[in-house]
Design a protein around this motif. Structure first.
Motif, mmCIF file in Angstrom:
data_model
loop_
_atom_site.group_PDB
_atom_site.id
_atom_site.type_symbol
_atom_site.label_atom_id
_atom_site.label_comp_id
_atom_site.label_asym_id
_atom_site.label_seq_id
_atom_site.Cartn_x
_atom_site.Cartn_y
_atom_site.Cartn_z
ATOM 1 N N UNK A 40 -0.622 6.859 -13.470
ATOM 2 C CA UNK A 40 -0.532 5.823 -12.442
ATOM 3 C C UNK A 40 -0.517 4.430 -13.060
ATOM 4 N N UNK A 41 -1.405 4.196 -14.033
ATOM 5 C CA UNK A 41 -1.414 2.901 -14.719
ATOM 6 C C UNK A 41 -0.083 2.671 -15.425
ATOM 7 N N UNK A 42 0.421 3.715 -16.085
ATOM 8 C CA UNK A 42 1.678 3.597 -16.811
ATOM 9 C C UNK A 42 2.840 3.242 -15.899
ATOM 10 N N UNK A 67 3.639 5.742 -5.601
ATOM 11 C CA UNK A 67 3.431 5.776 -7.056
ATOM 12 C C UNK A 67 2.359 6.791 -7.426
ATOM 13 N N UNK A 68 1.309 6.887 -6.596
ATOM 14 C CA UNK A 68 0.260 7.879 -6.858
ATOM 15 C C UNK A 68 0.819 9.302 -6.785
ATOM 16 N N UNK A 69 1.715 9.544 -5.814
ATOM 17 C CA UNK A 69 2.340 10.863 -5.705
ATOM 18 C C UNK A 69 3.231 11.157 -6.917
ATOM 19 N N UNK A 70 3.961 10.144 -7.371
ATOM 20 C CA UNK A 70 4.794 10.323 -8.569
ATOM 21 C C UNK A 70 3.908 10.616 -9.782
ATOM 22 N N UNK A 71 2.786 9.910 -9.884
ATOM 23 C CA UNK A 71 1.858 10.163 -10.987
ATOM 24 C C UNK A 71 1.316 11.585 -10.931
ATOM 25 N N UNK A 72 1.051 12.073 -9.714
ATOM 26 C CA UNK A 72 0.602 13.460 -9.555
ATOM 27 C C UNK A 72 1.682 14.429 -10.030
ATOM 28 N N UNK A 73 2.928 14.114 -9.711
ATOM 29 C CA UNK A 73 4.026 14.968 -10.183
ATOM 30 C C UNK A 73 4.128 14.983 -11.692
ATOM 31 N N UNK A 100 0.832 -1.208 0.000
ATOM 32 C CA UNK A 100 0.000 0.000 0.000
ATOM 33 C C UNK A 100 0.864 1.254 0.000
ATOM 34 N N UNK A 101 1.961 1.227 0.766
ATOM 35 C CA UNK A 101 2.872 2.383 0.788
ATOM 36 C C UNK A 101 3.467 2.614 -0.598
ATOM 37 N N UNK A 119 -2.377 1.922 -10.258
ATOM 38 C CA UNK A 119 -0.971 1.503 -10.250
ATOM 39 C C UNK A 119 -0.880 0.006 -9.962
ATOM 40 N N UNK A 120 -1.646 -0.447 -8.957
ATOM 41 C CA UNK A 120 -1.622 -1.867 -8.595
ATOM 42 C C UNK A 120 -2.100 -2.740 -9.757
ATOM 43 N N UNK A 121 -3.179 -2.327 -10.406
ATOM 44 C CA UNK A 121 -3.686 -3.105 -11.546
ATOM 45 C C UNK A 121 -2.683 -3.098 -12.694
ATOM 46 N N UNK A 122 -2.061 -1.953 -12.938
ATOM 47 C CA UNK A 122 -1.066 -1.874 -14.003
ATOM 48 C C UNK A 122 0.153 -2.730 -13.731
#
Length: 373
Positions: A62-64, A42-48, A36-37, A332-335
């Motif tokens: 996030x998927x990428x 990864x979500x924060x990186x996707x936001x960036x 989860x962490x 991200x998890x699904x990707x």
């Protein structure tokens, strides 16, 4: 196959490492914590990435990132061992919570404002695209539940629909990988292709927004595509798109009924006598999918709450941020479950189905825009 092999290797070859890790891990730290962490980071990186390149939707990024992580041998080993419980939790539970919160974006008054002709057209396009994609997927003999997951993703709301439909069809992770890769690919292409076609097709802002809302998959991809034409296009696109999202609930319910009926037929066919039916019936009925999963009911409840309760803007903003964060972690998890090597073996058939579905919904939507405006 790559996913199963990796998991098997992790459980056998990584036994000592797992034991060592458990000794180093505090007793209060849950097994799913690390995964989860990682999904949150990864979500924060996707936001960036989205902040630096606004044309790339956050959820697509996030998927990428998950797809990239899934191809690197070192991260594959972690994803299939120590991170696996948390990644599984993000891909299922966090996705479902995010879908519930997505309901707070939509008011029934917004839908009513579209008018009955538009609402009927939206339902027809979803139904036609879903049925045609499902039929083509079965015709090309796609494995497992891929046909119905691709149909849901392309006709309703992209990766979120794939995740929701997988719950009622009890799909394996590998069956979800291909549909998610396809809706991500086609939705990303739409961001660049549809605006280029706008002027040659002679679409004004409202018409373009309706076309985007009717044909593009994920909500983030709709926003990224429609905003290029201006705020008027974006406003129409979001309402039309969220109305498409609302069709997820009845579609999942229909599939749930079909799955339960099929389970009942298989039970009757496989039971040799009444006693066996009774013995196997209780166990099988417990495994039957819910007609309407709890999180879909929660999504509908959120829509009703948004309609009848005057929620403060601050609360809606917090809910929107939380929903986006949860979906980014889930996607991200699904990707990360996607393995290109495995996709290459059957990918060409799924690619044909995905591109055909994308073309169909784009053409149907363009025709609907011509009729309605």
């Amino acid at each position: 196959m790559a996913v199963e092999g990796g998991a098997g290797t992790g459980s056998t070859g990584g036994g000592s490492a797992g034991g060592s890790g458990s000794r180093l891990t505090p007793t209060w730290w849950p097994r799913w914590g690390a995964g989860v962490v990682v999904a949150g980071v990864a979500a924060l990186v996707a936001l960036g990435i989205h902040s630096l390149v606004p044309a790339v939707p956050l959820l697509t990024a996030a998927v990428g990132l998950g797809m990239i992580a899934g191809q690197i041998p070192a991260s594959q080993r972690l994803l299939d061992t120590v991170l696996k419980p948390g990644i599984a939790l993000a891909a299922r539970r966090l996705l479902r919570i995010g879908i519930v919160l997505l309901g707070l974006k939509l008011s029934l008054f917004d839908i009513a404002g579209l008018g009955w002709p538009t609402i009927i057209v939206i339902v027809l396009i979803v139904g036609i695209t879903f049925s045609a994609t499902l039929g083509l997927g079965k015709l090309l003999r796609l494995p497992g539940t891929q046909p119905i997951l691709i149909a849901a993703g392309f006709s309703i709301c992209g990766a979120s629909a794939v995740g929701a439909m997988s719950a009622v069809t009890r799909s394996k992770d590998e069956d979800q990988a291909t549909p998610i890769a396809l809706v991500t690919l086609c939705g990303t292409l739409a961001i660049f292709i549809l605006p280029v076609l706008r002027l040659p097709l002679g679409l004004d802002e409202q018409q373009f927004g309706m076309w985007v809302g009717l044909s593009v998959h994920d909500v983030g991809q709709v926003v990224a595509t429609a905003q290029i034409a201006g705020p008027a296009a974006l406003a129409v696109a979001v309402v039309v798109k969220l109305t498409r999202v609302l069709t997820l609930a009845p579609m999942v319910a229909i599939v749930g009924l079909v799955e339960r009926a099929r389970d009942a037929r298989e039970l009757r066919a496989g039971a040799g006598n009444t006693a066996e039916i009774k013995r196997s019936g209780s166990g099988t009925s417990a495994k039957r999918p819910a007609i309407v999963p709890l999180f879909i009911a929660g999504f509908l409840a959120a829509v009703v709450v948004r309609t009848v309760v005057p929620l403060p803007g601050e609360l809606l903003s917090v809910a929107d941020m939380l929903q986006t964060a949860l979906l980014a972690m889930a996607l991200f998890a699904l990707g990360s479950n996607i393995r290109f090597a495995a996709l290459a073996r059957t990918g060409w058939r799924a690619l044909i189905v995905g591109l055909a579905s994308w073309a169909l919904i784009a053409v149907l939507s363009l025709g609907a825009v011509a009729i309605l405006t």
